[in-house]
Each structure stands twice: as C-alpha cells, then as structure tokens.
Design a protein around this motif. Sequence first.
Motif, PDB file in Angstrom:
ATOM      1  N   LEU A 199     -10.948  44.336  -0.989  1.00  8.62           N
ATOM      2  CA  LEU A 199     -10.716  45.743  -1.327  1.00  8.62           C
ATOM      3  C   LEU A 199      -9.275  45.952  -1.793  1.00  8.62           C
ATOM      4  N   ALA A 200      -8.336  45.349  -1.073  1.00  8.20           N
ATOM      5  CA  ALA A 200      -6.925  45.479  -1.440  1.00  8.20           C
ATOM      6  C   ALA A 200      -6.660  44.856  -2.810  1.00  8.20           C
ATOM      7  N   ILE A 201      -7.280  43.701  -3.058  1.00 10.13           N
ATOM      8  CA  ILE A 201      -7.113  43.052  -4.369  1.00 10.13           C
ATOM      9  C   ILE A 201      -7.669  43.948  -5.475  1.00 10.13           C
ATOM     10  N   GLY A 202      -8.853  44.490  -5.237  1.00  7.01           N
ATOM     11  CA  GLY A 202      -9.476  45.355  -6.236  1.00  7.01           C
ATOM     12  C   GLY A 202      -8.652  46.594  -6.519  1.00  7.01           C
ATOM     13  N   VAL A 203      -8.165  47.245  -5.457  1.00  9.52           N
ATOM     14  CA  VAL A 203      -7.349  48.457  -5.637  1.00  9.52           C
ATOM     15  C   VAL A 203      -6.034  48.110  -6.327  1.00  9.52           C
ATOM     16  N   LEU A 245     -12.984  46.332 -10.816  1.00  8.75           N
ATOM     17  CA  LEU A 245     -14.327  46.786 -10.443  1.00  8.75           C
ATOM     18  C   LEU A 245     -15.127  45.641  -9.824  1.00  8.75           C
ATOM     19  N   PHE A 246     -14.935  44.439 -10.363  1.00 11.82           N
ATOM     20  CA  PHE A 246     -15.612  43.261  -9.802  1.00 11.82           C
ATOM     21  C   PHE A 246     -15.177  43.025  -8.359  1.00 11.82           C
ATOM     22  N   TRP A 247     -13.871  43.084  -8.114  1.00 10.29           N
ATOM     23  CA  TRP A 247     -13.369  42.847  -6.757  1.00 10.29           C
ATOM     24  C   TRP A 247     -13.808  43.945  -5.794  1.00 10.29           C
ATOM     25  N   LEU A 248     -13.869  45.164  -6.273  1.00 14.06           N
ATOM     26  CA  LEU A 248     -14.317  46.260  -5.409  1.00 14.06           C
ATOM     27  C   LEU A 248     -15.799  46.105  -5.061  1.00 14.06           C
ATOM     28  N   ALA A 249     -16.578  45.711  -6.062  1.00 14.17           N
ATOM     29  CA  ALA A 249     -17.999  45.470  -5.785  1.00 14.17           C
ATOM     30  C   ALA A 249     -18.159  44.297  -4.826  1.00 14.17           C
ATOM     31  N   SER A 300     -15.182  52.989 -11.924  1.00 14.83           N
ATOM     32  CA  SER A 300     -16.203  52.913 -12.972  1.00 14.83           C
ATOM     33  C   SER A 300     -15.968  53.988 -14.031  1.00 14.83           C
ATOM     34  N   ALA A 301     -15.671  55.208 -13.563  1.00 14.12           N
ATOM     35  CA  ALA A 301     -15.413  56.300 -14.503  1.00 14.12           C
ATOM     36  C   ALA A 301     -14.149  56.030 -15.316  1.00 14.12           C
ATOM     37  N   THR A 302     -13.123  55.510 -14.634  1.00 13.13           N
ATOM     38  CA  THR A 302     -11.872  55.199 -15.329  1.00 13.13           C
ATOM     39  C   THR A 302     -12.081  54.106 -16.372  1.00 13.13           C
ATOM     40  N   THR A 303     -12.845  53.085 -16.001  1.00 16.73           N
ATOM     41  CA  THR A 303     -13.114  51.985 -16.935  1.00 16.73           C
ATOM     42  C   THR A 303     -13.899  52.479 -18.146  1.00 16.73           C
ATOM     43  N   ALA A 304     -14.870  53.352 -17.892  1.00 19.60           N
ATOM     44  CA  ALA A 304     -15.657  53.906 -18.999  1.00 19.60           C
ATOM     45  C   ALA A 304     -14.767  54.719 -19.939  1.00 19.60           C
TER      46      ALA A 304
END
Length: 224
Positions: A195-199, A177-181, A23-27
């Motif tokens: 989680l793996a997809i999101g990372v 971020l969507f995949w992690l959520a 989230s911080a990185t995206t911001a």
Amino acid sequence: MLKRLNESPRLDIFIAIIIAIVSATTAFAAWRASMVSSAAGDAIRQGLIDAVKKQAATSEDWRKLYEEAGHAQTYAVTLAQVEAFENSEDKTAQAQASNMRQYLLPSLQLVADPLTTDEKYFKSDGTYDLDLRFADLEADAPDLAALDPQASFKLSDQYSSEQRWLTVGVVLLAISLFWLALSQLSMKRSRLVTLAIGVGIYLFGLIWFGLVELIFFSMRGGAL
C-alpha cells in the motif's frame, strides 16, 4: 498496532477508496495525454495549411509580377519604337508614331500599370524596380503575409514533447494502481508495504504529471 491495522476492515475500505481515486486520476491523465497528442496533430496540420497558403500566395505574387513585367517590357519597347519614328524624317513613320502614341501606348501603359505609371518603380537606368513591386504585392495581403507555419510546427513539437512526458506520468499512475490492487490481494503482513509503495508511486506520478503540465504551460505562454 500494525497488526491491528492490518486486520482492520477499515483498511480494506481505505484501499478501495484509494484505488478508486487513482483509477479516476489515471483515466484523467490518459485523457489529457490524448488531448495533447491531438493538439500536436492539429498544430502540425495548421502549419501545413499555412505553409501551402503562404506558398500559393507567394507564387501568385510572382506570377502577377512577371506578367506585369512582361507588359511593361512591351510598353518600353513600343515607346522606344514610337520615339524612333518620331525622330525620323519619314513622314509616314511620324504619322504612324502619332497614331501609336495616341491609341496604342495608353492601352499598353494601362495593361502594365502600375510599373509604367507609378514613378516609385522607375529606376535611373530606365528599368523597373521589380523587387519593390513584389514587396508591395506581398504587403497587399497582410493576413497571408502574417502566416507563420514555423510557429505552428514549433507548437506541434512542444505538444509532442509534452505528450511523451505525460505518458511517463500515466505509466507511473498505472504502476501505482497495480501496487494498490496488489495490496488488496496481499497477505496481511505485506499489505501495508505494498500500500505504501502504491501510494508513494501515485504521489510521485501525480507530482510528475503536474510539473510537466506546468512547464509546458509556461513554455506556451499560458496556452493549454
């Protein structure tokens, strides 16, 4: 082992930490893309200002040149008239020529300066080198002559291109971020997969963002 990892409360903490980091990185990425877009606008605005200044200076130089040329023409015509009167056998004309040479010609020559006073502007056919005079007028304002609107427009294009590519990186980070959520809300069996997809998408987006910045940073010669 995977089952134990799926059921571990530490996984929830890990996912929460990853989500916070992403989230911080995206911001930050969105902020950087916005800054680049703003820089593109500033560059094109500066280019327009420089173009107006340069055109205004050039127009003023042409105006001054034509004004000087008009005075020089008046001086040349008057000088020819004086010489004609001087070569005349009419005493009245000679007297008039004497007065004109003494009083009128110096004034006309002064007004037409430097075309009528500087020999470098004299041409062999009796005319004046207006191109040389214009070049000298341009050289008198080196700051304005050095203005390069095209350089600002080119810089604006680079910033605009970078902003578009950075936006792709921002989208990738948002997708991660969507995949992690989703991994936080998923059933235990699919948590590790999401989680793996999101990372994975996050790392890809991060690399993408860094490469775009590096490429355009080098294209601008080290300017952010």
